[in-house]
Scaffold this active site. Structure first.
Site, mmCIF file in Angstrom:
data_model
loop_
_atom_site.group_PDB
_atom_site.id
_atom_site.type_symbol
_atom_site.label_atom_id
_atom_site.label_comp_id
_atom_site.label_asym_id
_atom_site.label_seq_id
_atom_site.Cartn_x
_atom_site.Cartn_y
_atom_site.Cartn_z
ATOM 1 N N TYR A 111 0.704 -1.598 0.072
ATOM 2 C CA TYR A 111 -0.238 0.026 -0.003
ATOM 3 C C TYR A 111 1.250 1.669 -0.207
ATOM 4 O O TYR A 111 0.677 2.263 0.628
ATOM 5 C CB TYR A 111 -1.051 0.116 1.092
ATOM 6 C CG TYR A 111 -2.040 -0.553 1.226
ATOM 7 C CD1 TYR A 111 -3.256 -0.758 -0.008
ATOM 8 C CD2 TYR A 111 -2.248 -1.866 1.965
ATOM 9 C CE1 TYR A 111 -3.996 -1.914 0.008
ATOM 10 C CE2 TYR A 111 -2.728 -2.906 1.478
ATOM 11 C CZ TYR A 111 -4.277 -2.638 0.718
ATOM 12 O OH TYR A 111 -5.256 -3.446 0.194
ATOM 13 N N ARG A 162 -13.296 -5.975 -10.992
ATOM 14 C CA ARG A 162 -13.788 -4.764 -10.369
ATOM 15 C C ARG A 162 -14.875 -4.447 -10.001
ATOM 16 O O ARG A 162 -15.594 -4.444 -9.589
ATOM 17 C CB ARG A 162 -12.905 -3.250 -11.213
ATOM 18 C CG ARG A 162 -11.782 -3.854 -10.539
ATOM 19 C CD ARG A 162 -10.863 -2.667 -11.712
ATOM 20 N NE ARG A 162 -10.934 -1.242 -10.741
ATOM 21 C CZ ARG A 162 -10.577 -0.779 -9.730
ATOM 22 N NH1 ARG A 162 -9.739 -1.870 -8.655
ATOM 23 N NH2 ARG A 162 -10.593 0.063 -8.309
ATOM 24 N N ASN A 213 -13.855 -3.591 3.843
ATOM 25 C CA ASN A 213 -15.118 -4.264 1.885
ATOM 26 C C ASN A 213 -14.458 -5.043 1.455
ATOM 27 O O ASN A 213 -14.930 -5.861 0.191
ATOM 28 C CB ASN A 213 -14.243 -3.362 1.101
ATOM 29 C CG ASN A 213 -12.701 -2.330 0.776
ATOM 30 O OD1 ASN A 213 -12.558 -3.026 1.321
ATOM 31 N ND2 ASN A 213 -13.084 -1.483 0.211
ATOM 32 N N HIS A 226 -9.550 -6.998 -2.532
ATOM 33 C CA HIS A 226 -9.173 -5.638 -2.633
ATOM 34 C C HIS A 226 -8.766 -6.285 -4.498
ATOM 35 O O HIS A 226 -8.619 -7.085 -4.572
ATOM 36 C CB HIS A 226 -7.463 -5.989 -2.657
ATOM 37 C CG HIS A 226 -6.519 -4.373 -3.690
ATOM 38 N ND1 HIS A 226 -5.675 -3.640 -3.267
ATOM 39 C CD2 HIS A 226 -5.194 -5.420 -3.844
ATOM 40 C CE1 HIS A 226 -5.326 -3.592 -4.547
ATOM 41 N NE2 HIS A 226 -4.619 -5.218 -4.897
ATOM 42 N N GLU A 254 1.718 -6.709 -8.671
ATOM 43 C CA GLU A 254 0.873 -7.218 -7.162
ATOM 44 C C GLU A 254 0.823 -8.634 -7.366
ATOM 45 O O GLU A 254 1.735 -9.454 -6.116
ATOM 46 C CB GLU A 254 -0.084 -6.738 -7.616
ATOM 47 C CG GLU A 254 -0.301 -4.900 -6.504
ATOM 48 C CD GLU A 254 -2.047 -4.940 -7.166
ATOM 49 O OE1 GLU A 254 -1.986 -3.736 -6.505
ATOM 50 O OE2 GLU A 254 -2.960 -6.086 -7.247
ATOM 51 N N ARG A 298 -18.809 -6.955 -2.623
ATOM 52 C CA ARG A 298 -18.907 -6.097 -1.262
ATOM 53 C C ARG A 298 -20.118 -5.507 -0.807
ATOM 54 O O ARG A 298 -20.048 -5.333 -0.149
ATOM 55 C CB ARG A 298 -18.516 -4.241 -2.179
ATOM 56 C CG ARG A 298 -17.092 -4.659 -2.092
ATOM 57 C CD ARG A 298 -15.699 -3.367 -2.796
ATOM 58 N NE ARG A 298 -14.640 -3.026 -2.696
ATOM 59 C CZ ARG A 298 -13.617 -2.389 -3.299
ATOM 60 N NH1 ARG A 298 -14.401 -2.270 -4.313
ATOM 61 N NH2 ARG A 298 -12.560 -3.015 -3.214
#
Length: 139
Positions: free
Chosen positions: A50, A86, A113, A116, A127, A103
């Protein structure tokens, strides 16, 4: 176009035993889980992951949260996987998330939430490399 994206099932969801339910939503969307590992994220891993938010006021709280319990890191594969995941995750704020999204179904609030997902193919590659080697991914 088949691509890969990165997912984390966050501590608020693993604490409530939601990994299987979230995986079912992911798989029902047509994405494949090609690598998955349950880990306890170290403070150093969370701060690196992050790092883009380091100057933001919520950074410390975010790192504390992500290290507060186990997470499930995943590599997902499918057609336009970044955008597809997404869509499946839904809006960051679950109050604004569409019905049927992860979510909307599982998040407690905007901070907790549940998941990720990478925001671009470039970030997905970065990532994924933080948590998996090429040998870990069976697709």
């Amino acid at each position: 176009m088949t691509e890969r994206t990165f997912s984390i099932i966050k501590p608020d969801a693993t604490e409530r035993n939601l990994t299987g339910a979230i995986n079912a939503v992911i798989e029902a969307s047509g994405l494949r889980i090609v690598a998955q590992r349950r880990i306890r994220m170290s403070r150093a891993q969370a701060e690196q992951f992050y790092g883009v938010h380091k100057e933001r006021p919520f950074f410390g709280e975010l790192v504390d949260f992500m290290t507060s319990g186990p997470v499930v890191v995943q590599v997902l594969e499918g057609d336009n996987a970044v955008a597809a995941y997404r869509d499946v995750m839904g809006a960051t704020n679950p109050d604004n998330a569409a019905d049927g999204t992860i979510r909307k179904l599982f998040a407690r609030n905007v901070g907790e939430n549940s998941v990720h997902g990478s925001d671009s193919a470039e970030n997905a590659a970065i990532e994924i490399a933080q948590f998996f080697s090429a040998d870990d991914i069976v697709g």
